[in-house]
Design an enzyme around this catalytic site. Structure first.
Site, PDB file in Angstrom:
ATOM      1  N   THR A  71     -65.011  39.454   9.728  1.00  0.00           N
ATOM      2  CA  THR A  71     -64.385  40.774   9.759  1.00  0.00           C
ATOM      3  C   THR A  71     -63.679  41.067   8.435  1.00  0.00           C
ATOM      4  OG1 THR A  71     -62.502  41.922  10.760  1.00  0.00           O
ATOM      5  CG2 THR A  71     -62.457  39.562  10.912  1.00  0.00           C
ATOM      6  N   ASP A  72     -63.449  42.351   8.183  1.00  0.00           N
ATOM      7  CA  ASP A  72     -62.655  42.736   7.004  1.00  0.00           C
ATOM      8  C   ASP A  72     -61.165  42.441   7.219  1.00  0.00           C
ATOM      9  OD1 ASP A  72     -62.084  44.723   8.879  1.00  0.00           O
ATOM     10  OD2 ASP A  72     -62.490  46.408   7.528  1.00  0.00           O
ATOM     11  N   GLU A  73     -60.780  42.131   8.474  1.00  0.00           N
ATOM     12  CA  GLU A  73     -59.351  41.937   8.760  1.00  0.00           C
ATOM     13  C   GLU A  73     -58.790  40.679   8.086  1.00  0.00           C
ATOM     14  OE1 GLU A  73     -58.159  42.886  12.759  1.00  0.00           O
ATOM     15  OE2 GLU A  73     -59.917  44.141  13.062  1.00  0.00           O
ATOM     16  N   TYR A  93     -55.594  36.927  15.502  1.00  0.00           N
ATOM     17  CA  TYR A  93     -57.059  37.117  15.452  1.00  0.00           C
ATOM     18  C   TYR A  93     -57.561  36.961  14.016  1.00  0.00           C
ATOM     19  CZ  TYR A  93     -61.459  39.691  14.913  1.00  0.00           C
ATOM     20  OH  TYR A  93     -62.741  40.059  14.554  1.00  0.00           O
ATOM     21  N   LYS A 147     -60.029  34.125  12.272  1.00  0.00           N
ATOM     22  CA  LYS A 147     -61.298  34.443  11.611  1.00  0.00           C
ATOM     23  C   LYS A 147     -61.271  33.961  10.157  1.00  0.00           C
ATOM     24  CE  LYS A 147     -64.422  36.344  13.031  1.00  0.00           C
ATOM     25  NZ  LYS A 147     -65.629  35.875  13.784  1.00  0.00           N
TER      26      LYS A 147
HETATM   27  P1  NAD Z   1     -67.025  40.747  21.788  1.00  0.00           P
HETATM   28  O1  NAD Z   1     -65.666  40.317  22.210  1.00  0.00           O
HETATM   29  O2  NAD Z   1     -67.596  42.016  22.308  1.00  0.00           O
HETATM   30  O3  NAD Z   1     -68.083  39.594  22.151  1.00  0.00           O
HETATM   31  C1  NAD Z   1     -67.817  38.243  21.924  1.00  0.00           C
HETATM   32  C2  NAD Z   1     -68.899  37.428  22.630  1.00  0.00           C
HETATM   33  O4  NAD Z   1     -68.635  36.035  22.378  1.00  0.00           O
HETATM   34  C3  NAD Z   1     -68.911  37.618  24.149  1.00  0.00           C
HETATM   35  O5  NAD Z   1     -70.231  37.779  24.611  1.00  0.00           O
HETATM   36  C4  NAD Z   1     -68.302  36.331  24.665  1.00  0.00           C
HETATM   37  O6  NAD Z   1     -68.779  35.956  25.957  1.00  0.00           O
HETATM   38  C5  NAD Z   1     -68.734  35.333  23.597  1.00  0.00           C
HETATM   39  N1  NAD Z   1     -67.832  34.176  23.534  1.00  0.00           N
HETATM   40  C6  NAD Z   1     -66.473  34.201  23.453  1.00  0.00           C
HETATM   41  N2  NAD Z   1     -65.988  32.954  23.485  1.00  0.00           N
HETATM   42  C7  NAD Z   1     -67.051  32.118  23.548  1.00  0.00           C
HETATM   43  C8  NAD Z   1     -67.188  30.713  23.604  1.00  0.00           C
HETATM   44  N3  NAD Z   1     -66.121  29.896  23.627  1.00  0.00           N
HETATM   45  N4  NAD Z   1     -68.435  30.172  23.663  1.00  0.00           N
HETATM   46  C9  NAD Z   1     -69.531  30.994  23.666  1.00  0.00           C
HETATM   47  N5  NAD Z   1     -69.449  32.338  23.642  1.00  0.00           N
HETATM   48  C10 NAD Z   1     -68.230  32.902  23.577  1.00  0.00           C
HETATM   49  O7  NAD Z   1     -66.979  40.732  20.206  1.00  0.00           O
HETATM   50  P2  NAD Z   1     -67.685  41.712  19.149  1.00  0.00           P
HETATM   51  O8  NAD Z   1     -66.835  42.880  18.930  1.00  0.00           O
HETATM   52  O9  NAD Z   1     -69.108  41.901  19.528  1.00  0.00           O
HETATM   53  O10 NAD Z   1     -67.606  40.809  17.839  1.00  0.00           O
HETATM   54  C11 NAD Z   1     -68.616  39.851  17.550  1.00  0.00           C
HETATM   55  C12 NAD Z   1     -68.279  39.152  16.247  1.00  0.00           C
HETATM   56  O11 NAD Z   1     -68.203  40.100  15.193  1.00  0.00           O
HETATM   57  C13 NAD Z   1     -66.928  38.425  16.274  1.00  0.00           C
HETATM   58  O12 NAD Z   1     -67.076  37.214  15.578  1.00  0.00           O
HETATM   59  C14 NAD Z   1     -65.992  39.368  15.547  1.00  0.00           C
HETATM   60  O13 NAD Z   1     -64.964  38.655  14.915  1.00  0.00           O
HETATM   61  C15 NAD Z   1     -66.930  39.996  14.542  1.00  0.00           C
HETATM   62  N6  NAD Z   1     -66.573  41.353  14.101  1.00  0.00           N
HETATM   63  C16 NAD Z   1     -66.268  42.332  15.021  1.00  0.00           C
HETATM   64  C17 NAD Z   1     -65.977  43.622  14.585  1.00  0.00           C
HETATM   65  C18 NAD Z   1     -65.685  44.731  15.563  1.00  0.00           C
HETATM   66  O14 NAD Z   1     -65.370  45.852  15.146  1.00  0.00           O
HETATM   67  N7  NAD Z   1     -65.804  44.531  16.866  1.00  0.00           N
HETATM   68  C19 NAD Z   1     -65.986  43.922  13.223  1.00  0.00           C
HETATM   69  C20 NAD Z   1     -66.304  42.908  12.311  1.00  0.00           C
HETATM   70  C21 NAD Z   1     -66.611  41.634  12.775  1.00  0.00           C
HETATM   71  P1  TYD Z   2     -58.937  48.240  17.732  1.00  0.00           P
HETATM   72  O1  TYD Z   2     -60.063  49.039  18.304  1.00  0.00           O
HETATM   73  O2  TYD Z   2     -58.182  47.312  18.625  1.00  0.00           O
HETATM   74  O3  TYD Z   2     -59.518  47.472  16.464  1.00  0.00           O
HETATM   75  P2  TYD Z   2     -58.732  46.634  15.299  1.00  0.00           P
HETATM   76  O4  TYD Z   2     -57.348  46.371  15.733  1.00  0.00           O
HETATM   77  O5  TYD Z   2     -59.541  45.399  15.231  1.00  0.00           O
HETATM   78  O6  TYD Z   2     -58.816  47.494  14.075  1.00  0.00           O
HETATM   79  O7  TYD Z   2     -57.888  49.238  17.095  1.00  0.00           O
HETATM   80  C1  TYD Z   2     -58.279  50.202  16.126  1.00  0.00           C
HETATM   81  C2  TYD Z   2     -57.036  50.936  15.690  1.00  0.00           C
HETATM   82  O8  TYD Z   2     -56.549  51.698  16.811  1.00  0.00           O
HETATM   83  C3  TYD Z   2     -55.904  50.016  15.286  1.00  0.00           C
HETATM   84  O9  TYD Z   2     -55.182  50.630  14.222  1.00  0.00           O
HETATM   85  C4  TYD Z   2     -55.032  49.953  16.530  1.00  0.00           C
HETATM   86  C5  TYD Z   2     -55.219  51.313  17.150  1.00  0.00           C
HETATM   87  N1  TYD Z   2     -55.113  51.358  18.633  1.00  0.00           N
HETATM   88  C6  TYD Z   2     -54.276  52.314  19.219  1.00  0.00           C
HETATM   89  O10 TYD Z   2     -53.617  53.120  18.543  1.00  0.00           O
HETATM   90  N2  TYD Z   2     -54.206  52.322  20.595  1.00  0.00           N
HETATM   91  C7  TYD Z   2     -54.897  51.462  21.370  1.00  0.00           C
HETATM   92  O11 TYD Z   2     -54.754  51.518  22.622  1.00  0.00           O
HETATM   93  C8  TYD Z   2     -55.759  50.509  20.741  1.00  0.00           C
HETATM   94  C9  TYD Z   2     -56.542  49.525  21.567  1.00  0.00           C
HETATM   95  C10 TYD Z   2     -55.843  50.502  19.358  1.00  0.00           C
END
Ligand code: NAD
Ligand code: TYD
Length: 349
Positions: A132-134, A157, A161
């Site tokens: 992630t960019d975080e 989190y 990461k």
């Molecule tokens: P998500 O929470 O929707 O899915 C995570 C998946 O991992 C689920 O299917 C869960 O069952 C599985 N999982 C969790 N713990 C596990 C374990 N111990 N063993 C096996 N499987 C396990 O997450 P997402 O939003 O799809 O993110 C996927 C990846 O991309 C993550 O690594 C996250 O850090 C990264 N990422 C997410 C975002 C975003 O905006 N959501 C952005 C950049 C990077």
């Molecule tokens: P989120 O979707 O949780 O992603 P991330 O924290 O990984 O960026 O949140 C996106 C933005 O929205 C973040 O600045 C937090 C804000 N947010 C709210 O204002 N209210 C909410 O209920 C949630 C879940 C997020």
């Protein structure tokens, strides 16, 4: 089958789109979806491709090293695309330890397992770590994260990461393991679990519930349509230089409050509600502790080296996302029953 690729976390939001991208596009790859199915994992996300010959699902916890190793010994994977993680910042604030065990130890378990089964024979092998960019922390009003930006995570989190990214890079530098890392901005799209901002607000608008905006709502994120992220992973997996990381983003910054207003506008239109109806649900609530002000990605490197550009505009992507939730009320009802209710009450009490 020419290659066996294990995709971890393939039942989650982004993972399911990556699995689909690879299963459909590469019929000569055997795709194994390794997922333990936490609250965020949902095999419904993959119903349309689950009968394809080149797709298999295996229920496995990445925290269980012995289980991962014996699975890898049996599968002999050529590559791993690693997405399995605990992914929600708010949950990491209330339960940081599970982010360490899954995101850090789980990643190290996978690295150790591939080292063991590849046994120094790295020709044609790759460990692609999805991050992630975080990890870069927060920006002020100007500037962008590049691949050279120092890591400065603030939430449990992002700290977990960042630690996992460091381990992946360390296994490259120390053991010569072939790796690539992608650091992507905020994703949105179908199958997004409604604990994250966009699907949470869609769900609440449908149910006439308050739309909780943390702090003053001026926090900024760079939003990318999930299928464009899956395409970027495909490009880096096949063409990225080993040992390198690639930032992925949409050049698409929105302040949370503006984004939610746009979502309300589109929802009113689609639901045939009077303009302004959904925006009345906007409610400012207590800020998230350690809340990063702004994320924004400089995606020049992936564009220059691999020709990557996002294909879906935000307006199209948001409209398509809302349409998907409107067309899939059962999916939303299933994931918001049971444990979701207690999570929601605890988080927004
Ligand atoms: P998500 O929470 O929707 O899915 C995570 C998946 O991992 C689920 O299917 C869960 O069952 C599985 N999982 C969790 N713990 C596990 C374990 N111990 N063993 C096996 N499987 C396990 O997450 P997402 O939003 O799809 O993110 C996927 C990846 O991309 C993550 O690594 C996250 O850090 C990264 N990422 C997410 C975002 C975003 O905006 N959501 C952005 C950049 C990077
Ligand atoms: P989120 O979707 O949780 O992603 P991330 O924290 O990984 O960026 O949140 C996106 C933005 O929205 C973040 O600045 C937090 C804000 N947010 C709210 O204002 N209210 C909410 O209920 C949630 C879940 C997020």
């Amino acid at each position: 089958m020419q290659k066996t690729i294990v995709i971890t976390g393939g039942a989650g939001f982004i993972g399911s789109h990556v699995v689909r991208e690879f299963v459909v596009k590469y019929s000569h790859y055997r795709i194994v979806n390794l997922d333990v199915l936490t609250y965020a994992g949902n095999l419904e996300n993959l119903r349309d491709i689950e009968d394809k010959e080149n797709y298999t699902f295996v229920k496995q916890d990445i925290r269980d090293f012995d289980g991962v190793l014996s699975l890898f010994r049996a599968l002999k994977p050529d590559a791993v695309i690693h997405l399995a993680a605990e992914s929600h910042v708010d949950r990491s604030i209330s339960d940081p330890t599970s982010f360490v065990t899954t995101n850090v130890l789980g990643t190290v378990n996978l690295l150790n397992a591939v080292r063991e089964v590849w046994a120094g024979n790295y020709a044609g092998k790759l460990f692609h770590h999805v991050s992630t960019d975080e990890v870069y922390g927060t920006l002020g009003d100007v500037g962008l994260f590049t691949e050279e930006t120092s890591y400065d995570p603030h939430s449990p989190y992002s700290a977990s990461k960042a630690a996992s990214d460091h381990f992946v890079r360390a296994y490259h530098d120390t053991y010569g393991l072939p790796i690539v890392i992608t650091n992507c901005s905020n994703n949105y799209g179908p199958n997004h679990f409604p604990e994250k901002l966009i699907p949470l607000c869609i769900h609440n608008i449908l149910n006439n519930k308050p739309l909780p905006i943390y702090g003053d709502g001026k926090f900024t994120r760079d939003w990318l349509y999930v299928v464009d992220h899956a395409r970027a992973i495909d490009l880096v997996f096949h063409g990225g230089r080993h040992g390198e990381s690639y930032n992925v983003g949409g050049f698409n910054e929105w302040q949370n409050i503006d984004l939610v207003k746009e979502l309300c506008r589109q929802m009113d239109e689609k639901l045939g509600r009077r303009a302004g109806t959904s925006a009345q649900l906007i409610t400012f609530v207590k800020d998230r502790p350690g809340h990063d002000l702004r994320y924004a990605i400089d995606a020049t490197k992936i564009n220059r080296e691999l020709g990557y550009t996002p294909t879906v505009t935000f307006e199209e992507g948001l409209s398509h996302t809302i349409d998907w939730y409107l067309a899939n009320p059962d999916w939303l009802a299933n994931v918001t029953s049971g444990a979701y209710q207690s999570y929601y009450e605890q988080q927004y009490k």
